[in-house]
Design an enzyme around this catalytic site. Structure first.
Site, PDB file in Angstrom:
ATOM      1  N   GLU A  60       0.815  -1.051   0.014  1.00  0.00           N
ATOM      2  CA  GLU A  60       0.449   0.329  -0.196  1.00  0.00           C
ATOM      3  C   GLU A  60       0.627   1.446   0.067  1.00  0.00           C
ATOM      4  OE1 GLU A  60      -3.265   0.695  -0.815  1.00  0.00           O
ATOM      5  OE2 GLU A  60      -3.570  -1.426  -0.179  1.00  0.00           O
ATOM      6  N   CYS A  63     -13.143   1.404 -15.767  1.00  0.00           N
ATOM      7  CA  CYS A  63     -13.526   3.090 -15.675  1.00  0.00           C
ATOM      8  C   CYS A  63     -11.914   3.629 -15.362  1.00  0.00           C
ATOM      9  CB  CYS A  63     -14.556   3.021 -15.201  1.00  0.00           C
ATOM     10  SG  CYS A  63     -15.036   4.839 -14.413  1.00  0.00           S
TER      11      CYS A  63
END
Length: 283
Positions: A3, A159
């Site tokens: 992360e 997207c």
């Protein structure tokens, strides 16, 4: 670890470094035992190298205060050095299967198009976006984890910001942006500048320091091409990589004050040490 490495950095660049770090430092204690110089050197060219020091600081806290196990408590994750609200939520969700709201750039873009008829989300995260994400997330914990993962992947793979493949989208018929005729963005996204900036000079200096086994004379870092030939003789057998990196640093059109400012910034951020007219990676 992933992360933090993935912040503002694409997966394709992170993956080999992430694997190398896990092979070298498989536990928080192993990373905590490493020296800051080794950590910064192993970070390589991922960019924003302060993240390496934050990872090292977090690993040290985990090793000493959490029995060498990444805490699964959201509040304890937030308390770790360098861990913000997004990273704490992402680790709690994706590593421990908990129900927390995760809002990254991909999720924001999906929400903006699907529900707001906007081509792109606002330039920075708003309270309204967070409330929307909270409201949309399923109440069931297991389903909420799948929801976060799915919406994030939808934004990353379908997207996308520049060329969305709308014909592949599972919610094409429900998309407010499509219904509105795919209006243009309210603003033109601009990437962070690089050429001619302090960041470029800092990056070139860090490259020299990472590839040098000995402290580097500060004068070599602060000079430009015009003064390089005389100073280069002060490094014995610099090696091909070091010589090329020094030449790259010297070639930058950076005035003396910018070079000094860049080096001072590295020292202030803990990414370099400066003593006796030499500079090196942090001790």
């Amino acid at each position: 670890m992933s992360e933090i490495m993935l912040q503002q950095t694409p997966v394709v660049r992170v993956l080999p470094v992430w694997r190398a770090w896990l092979d070298r430092w498989p536990t928080p204690a192993a990373l905590a035992a490493a020296g800051p110089a080794d950590v910064v050197r192993a970070w390589g060219r991922l960019g924003y190298p302060r993240r390496a020091l934050r990872l090292h600081a977090a690993a040290t806290r985990i090793a000493h205060q959490h029995r060498n196990e990444v805490p699964n408590n959201h509040a304890q994750l937030l308390d770790l050095p360098g861990i913000g609200s997004y990273t704490a939520a992402a680790v709690a969700v994706f590593a421990f299967g908990q129900r927390h709201t995760v809002v990254d750039t991909n999720i924001r873009r999906v929400h903006a198009r699907l529900f707001g008829a906007k081509a792109l989300p606002a330039k920075s995260l708003t309270a309204a976006e967070t409330r929307l994400a909270d409201r949309l997330m399923p109440k069931d914990t297991e389903l909420s984890v799948k929801w976060n993962q799915s919406v994030m992947e939808l934004g990353a793979l379908v997207c996308t910001a520049r060329s969305p493949t709308c014909h592949e989208c599972p919610v094409f018929e429900q998309c407010a942006w499509i219904a509105a005729g795919r209006p243009e963005p309210d603003y033109v996204p601009k990437g962070q500048s690089w050429h001619g900036t302090d960041r470029q000079v800092r990056g070139a200096m860090m490259a020299v320091l990472r590839h040098s086994s000995d402290p580097v004379p500060v004068s070599l870092l602060l000079t430009d091409r015009s003064g390089a030939e005389q100073l280069a003789t002060r490094i014995e057998n610099p090696g091909r990589d070091s010589a090329e990196l020094l030449a790259r640093l010297w070639s930058l059109p950076a005035p003396p004050e910018q070079r000094e400012r860049a080096l001072d910034g590295l020292v202030k951020d803990g990414l370099a040490s400066r003593r006796d007219n030499t500079a090196s990676l942090p001790d």
